[in-house]
Design a protein around this motif. Structure first.
Motif, PDB file in Angstrom:
ATOM      1  N   ASP A   1      40.719  68.377  86.063  1.00 41.55           N
ATOM      2  CA  ASP A   1      41.259  69.544  85.362  1.00 41.55           C
ATOM      3  C   ASP A   1      40.873  70.870  86.010  1.00 41.55           C
ATOM      4  O   ASP A   1      41.284  71.934  85.567  1.00 41.55           O
ATOM      5  N   LEU A   2      40.045  70.812  87.101  1.00 40.47           N
ATOM      6  CA  LEU A   2      39.617  72.037  87.797  1.00 40.47           C
ATOM      7  C   LEU A   2      39.085  73.090  86.824  1.00 40.47           C
ATOM      8  O   LEU A   2      39.426  74.263  86.896  1.00 40.47           O
ATOM      9  N   SER A   3      38.232  72.638  85.937  1.00 43.27           N
ATOM     10  CA  SER A   3      37.632  73.597  85.019  1.00 43.27           C
ATOM     11  C   SER A   3      36.698  74.519  85.804  1.00 43.27           C
ATOM     12  O   SER A   3      36.086  74.095  86.784  1.00 43.27           O
ATOM     13  N   PRO A   4      36.620  75.760  85.408  1.00 40.87           N
ATOM     14  CA  PRO A   4      35.783  76.711  86.150  1.00 40.87           C
ATOM     15  C   PRO A   4      34.332  76.261  86.254  1.00 40.87           C
ATOM     16  O   PRO A   4      33.658  76.546  87.233  1.00 40.87           O
ATOM     17  N   GLU A   5      33.844  75.570  85.223  1.00 37.45           N
ATOM     18  CA  GLU A   5      32.449  75.131  85.230  1.00 37.45           C
ATOM     19  C   GLU A   5      32.273  73.946  86.168  1.00 37.45           C
ATOM     20  O   GLU A   5      32.868  72.893  85.977  1.00 37.45           O
ATOM     21  N   GLY A   6      31.462  74.105  87.205  1.00 36.93           N
ATOM     22  CA  GLY A   6      31.122  73.001  88.089  1.00 36.93           C
ATOM     23  C   GLY A   6      32.164  72.683  89.134  1.00 36.93           C
ATOM     24  O   GLY A   6      32.026  71.697  89.844  1.00 36.93           O
ATOM     25  N   SER A   7      33.236  73.494  89.238  1.00 35.07           N
ATOM     26  CA  SER A   7      34.281  73.170  90.204  1.00 35.07           C
ATOM     27  C   SER A   7      34.366  74.178  91.338  1.00 35.07           C
ATOM     28  O   SER A   7      35.268  74.106  92.164  1.00 35.07           O
ATOM     29  N   ASP A   8      33.426  75.114  91.395  1.00 34.67           N
ATOM     30  CA  ASP A   8      33.521  76.172  92.401  1.00 34.67           C
ATOM     31  C   ASP A   8      33.224  75.659  93.808  1.00 34.67           C
ATOM     32  O   ASP A   8      33.330  76.406  94.772  1.00 34.67           O
ATOM     33  N   ASP A   9      32.794  74.389  93.914  1.00 32.72           N
ATOM     34  CA  ASP A   9      32.526  73.799  95.228  1.00 32.72           C
ATOM     35  C   ASP A   9      33.774  73.172  95.844  1.00 32.72           C
ATOM     36  O   ASP A   9      33.698  72.615  96.939  1.00 32.72           O
ATOM     37  N   VAL A  10      34.917  73.226  95.146  1.00 30.07           N
ATOM     38  CA  VAL A  10      36.128  72.539  95.603  1.00 30.07           C
ATOM     39  C   VAL A  10      36.519  72.971  97.005  1.00 30.07           C
ATOM     40  O   VAL A  10      36.821  72.138  97.873  1.00 30.07           O
ATOM     41  N   ILE A  11      36.559  74.281  97.257  1.00 25.61           N
ATOM     42  CA  ILE A  11      36.982  74.773  98.570  1.00 25.61           C
ATOM     43  C   ILE A  11      36.029  74.272  99.656  1.00 25.61           C
ATOM     44  O   ILE A  11      36.461  73.805 100.709  1.00 25.61           O
ATOM     45  N   SER A  12      34.719  74.364  99.397  1.00 28.62           N
ATOM     46  CA  SER A  12      33.743  73.881 100.392  1.00 28.62           C
ATOM     47  C   SER A  12      33.920  72.396 100.665  1.00 28.62           C
ATOM     48  O   SER A  12      33.860  71.959 101.824  1.00 28.62           O
ATOM     49  N   LEU A  13      34.148  71.608  99.628  1.00 31.62           N
ATOM     50  CA  LEU A  13      34.307  70.166  99.806  1.00 31.62           C
ATOM     51  C   LEU A  13      35.538  69.854 100.650  1.00 31.62           C
ATOM     52  O   LEU A  13      35.500  68.964 101.524  1.00 31.62           O
ATOM     53  N   LEU A  14      36.651  70.581 100.395  1.00 31.59           N
ATOM     54  CA  LEU A  14      37.868  70.354 101.183  1.00 31.59           C
ATOM     55  C   LEU A  14      37.636  70.692 102.654  1.00 31.59           C
ATOM     56  O   LEU A  14      38.050  69.940 103.553  1.00 31.59           O
ATOM     57  N   VAL A  15      36.980  71.821 102.897  1.00 32.53           N
ATOM     58  CA  VAL A  15      36.695  72.214 104.290  1.00 32.53           C
ATOM     59  C   VAL A  15      35.773  71.194 104.948  1.00 32.53           C
ATOM     60  O   VAL A  15      35.998  70.756 106.088  1.00 32.53           O
ATOM     61  N   ASN A  16      34.717  70.797 104.252  1.00 32.71           N
ATOM     62  CA  ASN A  16      33.749  69.864 104.826  1.00 32.71           C
ATOM     63  C   ASN A  16      34.393  68.514 105.140  1.00 32.71           C
ATOM     64  O   ASN A  16      34.082  67.893 106.170  1.00 32.71           O
ATOM     65  N   TRP A  17      35.285  68.064 104.269  1.00 39.47           N
ATOM     66  CA  TRP A  17      35.976  66.790 104.514  1.00 39.47           C
ATOM     67  C   TRP A  17      36.745  66.851 105.823  1.00 39.47           C
ATOM     68  O   TRP A  17      36.662  65.944 106.657  1.00 39.47           O
ATOM     69  N   GLY A  18      37.467  67.938 106.029  1.00 41.18           N
ATOM     70  CA  GLY A  18      38.249  68.060 107.251  1.00 41.18           C
ATOM     71  C   GLY A  18      37.399  68.104 108.501  1.00 41.18           C
ATOM     72  O   GLY A  18      37.814  67.635 109.560  1.00 41.18           O
ATOM     73  N   VAL A  19      36.206  68.658 108.408  1.00 40.95           N
ATOM     74  CA  VAL A  19      35.322  68.749 109.573  1.00 40.95           C
ATOM     75  C   VAL A  19      34.625  67.417 109.832  1.00 40.95           C
ATOM     76  O   VAL A  19      34.530  66.955 110.982  1.00 40.95           O
ATOM     77  N   LEU A  20      34.141  66.781 108.765  1.00 43.29           N
ATOM     78  CA  LEU A  20      33.359  65.560 108.934  1.00 43.29           C
ATOM     79  C   LEU A  20      34.221  64.376 109.368  1.00 43.29           C
ATOM     80  O   LEU A  20      33.756  63.494 110.100  1.00 43.29           O
ATOM     81  N   LYS A  21      35.482  64.340 108.909  1.00 47.34           N
ATOM     82  CA  LYS A  21      36.348  63.223 109.271  1.00 47.34           C
ATOM     83  C   LYS A  21      37.732  63.776 109.643  1.00 47.34           C
ATOM     84  O   LYS A  21      38.683  63.735 108.852  1.00 47.34           O
ATOM     85  N   PRO A  22      37.835  64.312 110.854  1.00 46.92           N
ATOM     86  CA  PRO A  22      39.084  64.968 111.276  1.00 46.92           C
ATOM     87  C   PRO A  22      40.293  64.031 111.254  1.00 46.92           C
ATOM     88  O   PRO A  22      41.434  64.503 111.186  1.00 46.92           O
ATOM     89  N   SER A  23      40.079  62.710 111.299  1.00 47.08           N
ATOM     90  CA  SER A  23      41.207  61.773 111.310  1.00 47.08           C
ATOM     91  C   SER A  23      41.936  61.748 109.976  1.00 47.08           C
ATOM     92  O   SER A  23      43.075  61.282 109.885  1.00 47.08           O
TER      93      SER A  23
END
Length: 726
Positions: A602-624
């Motif tokens: 539901d992307l609630s504001p509480e506890g979801s502010d790491d979403v952007i970082s997680l998306l970026v980190n995923w792309g870097v850690l596993k570029p495939s």
């Protein structure tokens, strides 16, 4: 090589037994009495003195001899060796007279004769009585005796009036002389440290010895610094500031003078080397070849200037012995030796160095034109002169300072020859380091500092797989000294896979105690995360999945993945290929990132502010894999509300107003958004959401950082961009 030797080579940090370690008595100024401890070659000189004294008994019934040398040169030790030689030969009855212990002149006269009486045979009461009578006759007129040019004959006439039976002082003295001529063994009176006496006391002692106490079979051996005695006499009315008369007066009083041979530099170096070796052994100080070379170089450049007499050497080493324990294992020992030398022999310079802290540590703010080396050189020469360093010693002091402080070496590059300071270098624990500078002047670890010993003890606890008192102390220091604590931990820890496996869990826990910011420039939390990333890049546990999950449980998926991304960027910047262990860890963390993103519904504001970082980190850690395609699926399936998502692309900045900082809405980086999800794709997703999002939206206040305000700010900015692109 030994600490200061100019001619031989051996290790200082050899183990020494306690008996050897205590032989030099570095904390005392006691004379050496055992010839085995004679490092100054005084026993041979003392044997010669004893031989000459024995010859005097065959040539003159009484004489005054003196051992003459500067303060701290070993006169008292030489007297001790003379005593040993004489007692072994049985040529004299040796007694000591200590005039500087007397409170007044009458007491001095009384004690002089009392001392003579103790040397007489106990069975001969008559001789003792006559000597006592002679002393009592002299005693009331000690003030007369202490006047210049006193006539002993005139004194005798005065004293005669006070003697019983009208017996003159000459007759009493004559009878005492006859009695003493019959002694089986002559008396040798040793008088040390007469250069400590006040002028009236010194004049009285010389006259007592030469005029009153010049009796048959009574010989005297004095010890003093000749220049001091001459200067004391020079200030009396007797010689009226006449240097020649002062010297002639002393020569009249002393018939045989033994000049103590100057201490050879080899003997001085040997004594200093022995004591420094003892100190190193007692405090478990280990010096490598570079340390030993620096110490020897400092000695040659200037330290030997004031370390030429035994007392100077012991005074210096006593300071080391008493002060080093205050900073043990917290400073560079060679730098501490140099700074101790300056504290002892150039005390005025210490405050100058302390005041120039930022200049000497190369941390001075740069404003306007920097002075040239010539200007800086002239300025420092004046500072040294004003601090009491003599003109002839300035170059030597510059030489030892240049080895400790790079700016001094830079300023005086043309003056300090390379051979003088070949080992000068950046020293992370030296006095030239801003972090360690204060320890050398305050002799301890300050309240704003973190002890090296605590950090090392904490790591020892950790590496032995136990968290104890030292580690808990570091945790308590973290809120107020986070950057320094993290920096020391990082510097003192080896960078290997085994260490990384032990460190990572506790560092994740430590992060909870580390503040986000430390002023405008300090970012301790970020520094710790960088280090954790470096350790993640080399860790190689048997169970990678279990190990990484433990770290995530101790911190968060975002924290661990971001740390790993930073390590990945560091490897890329350095052109270092990723190891198989690193790739395996990245894959495990990437899978945890995907799990975390899939868990967001539901992307609630509480506890979801790491979403952007997680998306970026995923792309870097596993570029495939493609976070972009995954995002599009989330929007298309409406598992994620795109209108809530856009709020996360608005960064939170800081606004500084009047020195106070407060959070505010930042500016969207559309280039970043385009790389992450695609701006056009984001607009299409918003159009497909079935809302009139392009309609005019009121711009929220920048001070409002709520998620609703961020969404409104993002929608307005995206709508403006869509309109601009047609």
């Amino acid at each position: 090589m030994r600490a200061v030797s100019r001619y031989d080579s051996c290790h200082m940090n050899q183990a020494l037994d306690q008996d050897h370690a205590s032989r030099h008595g570095v904390l005392s100024d006691d004379p050496v009495s055992d010839p085995r401890d004679d490092l100054l070659s005084r026993t041979r000189f003392a044997a010669h003195v004893a031989d000459i004294l024995e010859q005097l008994t065959a040539q003159t019934p009484s004489a005054v001899a003196a051992i003459v040398g500067p303060w701290g040169a070993g006169k008292t030790s030489s007297l001790s060796f003379v005593r040993s030689n004489i007692e072994n030969s049985g040529s004299f009855k040796v007694i000591d007279f200590n005039p500087w212990m007397m409170a007044d002149l009458p007491s001095l006269v009384a004690d002089f004769f009392a001392t003579l009486r103790t040397a007489l045979p106990e069975g001969d009461g008559t001789v003792r009585q006559r000597l006592a009578t002679y002393g009592r006759a002299i005693l009331p007129f000690s003030a007369v005796l202490n006047t210049p040019y006193v006539d002993l004959g005139k004194l005798g006439e005065i004293v005669t009036e006070r003697l019983e039976a009208n017996e003159s002082i000459d007759k009493v003295r004559e009878q005492v002389a006859k009695d003493l001529q019959n002694l089986e063994m002559p008396i040798l009176v040793m008088i040390d440290d007469i250069d400590r006496l006040q002028p009236d006391e010194l004049m009285l002692v010389l006259k007592l010895v030469r005029l009153v106490g010049c009796l048959p079979n009574v010989y005297y051996l004095l010890a003093y610094d000749e220049m001091t005695v001459l200067n004391v006499i020079l200030g009396t009315t007797l010689v009226a500031n006449d240097t020649t008369r002062s010297r002639e007066y002393v020569e009249k009083m002393v018939q045989v003078k033994f000049d103590l041979p100057p201490l050879h530099w080899i003997s001085a170096a040997k004594l200093l080397d022995e004591i420094l070796s003892d100190i190193c052994a007692r405090h478990q100080i280990t010096l490598d070849e570079g340390d030993e070379a620096r110490l020897a170089s400092a000695y040659r450049v200037h330290l030997d200037t004031h370390l030429r007499q035994p007392r100077q050497i012991k005074r210096f080493c006593a300071q080391l012995e008493t002060q080093y324990p205050l900073v043990r294992n917290e400073v560079d020992f060679v730098d501490f030796v140099i700074m101790t030398y300056i504290r002892v022999f150039h005390p005025g310079l210490i405050s100058v160095l302390r005041e120039c802290k930022h200049e000497l540590t190369d941390t001075m703010p740069r404003f306007g034109r920097e002075p040239s080396n010539a200007e800086a050189t002239e300025s420092w020469r004046k500072r040294l002169h004003d601090a009491g360093v003599s003109t002839g010693e300035i170059d030597g002091v510059v030489g030892i300072l240049a080895d400790c402080f790079p700016p001094i070496r830079r300023y005086f590059g043309s003056v300090v020859a390379p051979s003088r300071s070949p080992h000068g270098r950046g020293n992370e624990r030296g006095v030239g380091s801003l972090e360690y500078f204060d320890r050398y002047f305050h002799l301890g670890v300050g309240p704003d500092d973190v002890s090296d010993s605590i950090v090392r003890d904490a790591l020892d606890e950790l590496f032995s797989e136990r968290e104890g008192e030292a580690w808990q102390t570091l945790v308590e220091l973290a809120p107020d000294a986070a950057e320094l604590t993290i920096d020391k931990l990082r510097r003192f820890s080896p960078m290997d896979a085994e260490t990384a496996e032990l460190l990572l869990p506790v560092l994740c826990d430590l992060d909870k105690h580390v503040p986000q910011d430390a002023g405008l420039l300090g970012r301790p939390k970020l520094v710790l995360k960088w280090w954790i990333g470096e350790l993640l890049a080399i860790v190689a546990p048997h169970d990678v999945c279990g190990f990484v999950r433990e770290l995530v449980d101790r911190s968060s998926v975002e924290y661990i993945s971001t740390a790993l991304v930073q390590a990945n960027q560091g490897a890329f910047d350095e052109g270092t290929p990723r190891s198989s262990e690193f790739v395996r860890t990245c894959n495990v963390v990437a899978a945890l990132v995907v799990d975390a993103l899939n868990g967001e519904t539901d992307l609630s504001p509480e506890g979801s502010d790491d979403v952007i970082s997680l998306l970026v980190n995923w792309g870097v850690l596993k570029p495939s894999e493609s976070p972009r395609a995954w995002l599009h699926d989330q929007f298309k399936s409406r598992r994620w509300d795109v209108r809530r998502f856009v709020g996360f692309i608005v960064p939170i900045g800081m606004m500084y107003d009047g020195g106070a900082a407060r959070p505010c809405l930042g500016t969207i980086d559309f280039e970043f958004v385009d790389n992450l999800v695609g701006v056009d794709a984001l607009i299409d997703a918003l159009d497909d959401s079935g809302t009139a999002w392009r309609e005019s939206i009121e711009e929220p206040s920048r001070d409002d950082t709520s998620h609703g305000a961020r969404c409104a700010h993002a929608l307005r900015a995206i709508a403006e961009r869509a309109a601009a692109s047609g």
